[in-house]
Scaffold this active site. Sequence first.
Site, short mmCIF file in Angstrom:
data_model
loop_
_atom_site.label_atom_id
_atom_site.label_comp_id
_atom_site.label_asym_id
_atom_site.label_seq_id
_atom_site.Cartn_x
_atom_site.Cartn_y
_atom_site.Cartn_z
CG HIS A 171 9.43 -11.47 -4.28
ND1 HIS A 171 8.94 -10.66 -3.27
CD2 HIS A 171 8.52 -11.39 -5.28
CE1 HIS A 171 7.78 -10.13 -3.64
NE2 HIS A 171 7.50 -10.57 -4.87
CG ASP B 6 2.69 -10.37 -9.61
OD1 ASP B 6 2.79 -10.30 -10.85
OD2 ASP B 6 2.93 -9.42 -8.85
CG HIS C 287 7.49 -11.34 -9.61
ND1 HIS C 287 7.35 -9.97 -9.75
CD2 HIS C 287 6.83 -11.65 -8.46
CE1 HIS C 287 6.65 -9.50 -8.75
NE2 HIS C 287 6.33 -10.48 -7.93
CG HIS D 222 -0.75 -11.38 -5.90
ND1 HIS D 222 -1.20 -10.09 -6.01
CD2 HIS D 222 0.60 -11.32 -5.75
CE1 HIS D 222 -0.16 -9.26 -5.92
NE2 HIS D 222 0.93 -9.97 -5.77
#
Length: 247
Positions: free
Chosen positions: A117, A62, A113, A211
């Site tokens: 967000h 991510d 993604h 991440h």
Amino acid sequence: MSANFVHSVHGYAGDVYHFGLKKSRNGEPASIEQEGFLDLLKKHRAIFLGDTSKKVLYLTFDNGYENGNTIKILDVLNEKRVPAVFFVTGQYVKEQPDLLKRMVNEGHLIGNHSWGHPDMSTISDESIEEELDKVREAVAEVTGQWQMEYMRPPRGIFNDRVLEISSKLGYTNVFWSIAYKDWDTKEQKGWKYAYDHVMRQLHPGAVILLHSVSEDNAEALDIIIDDARKQGYTFKRIDELSVKNYQ
């Protein structure tokens, strides 16, 4: 990591879930049987686990923003010949075009993604589509990757509506079967901490979430790859995942 159940908010109907699971131990598959959303993932053919009969791992990252670690991550992946998918936000697309180009040029996938967000369960159908379209179009303009087939809902928060809309837009939602708390840049604890948390959860068919803001992850990645291979694992890209298991 267990799922948090949240009731619908802002007037958008449907139970809301924060993805969680029963972590793998001793090579056994991770499980979502007790989390309350198993049927939703089946219904929309979302990914969280691959074929548990084969020692294959799928690396996913991510990338909400850049914290100076992605170059090292890409260097390791290139050296080890390991593919990955990077789920990016609008901020990342705007600020890191060169890294996006490198990802694609070196054989990785870029996934969606969302642009800003948000908790996608709290925004309208039209806003969900806009969030996803903006990322796909911006990535295509930068990299030439015109197809974007995979997405990960921000913060792992979803409901039936989020999965349905994204599926209709051509996306497969990708969750994970290995993860740990690695996103807090103020709580980095060294490469061994990252290594231990990933390696103790290894299991066949695992979808690994890391991440890219984590320095621990960047420092541990090469050793994770080497030691996973010593255990007989291979690494494949998420678009090679043909069997979706729901343990």
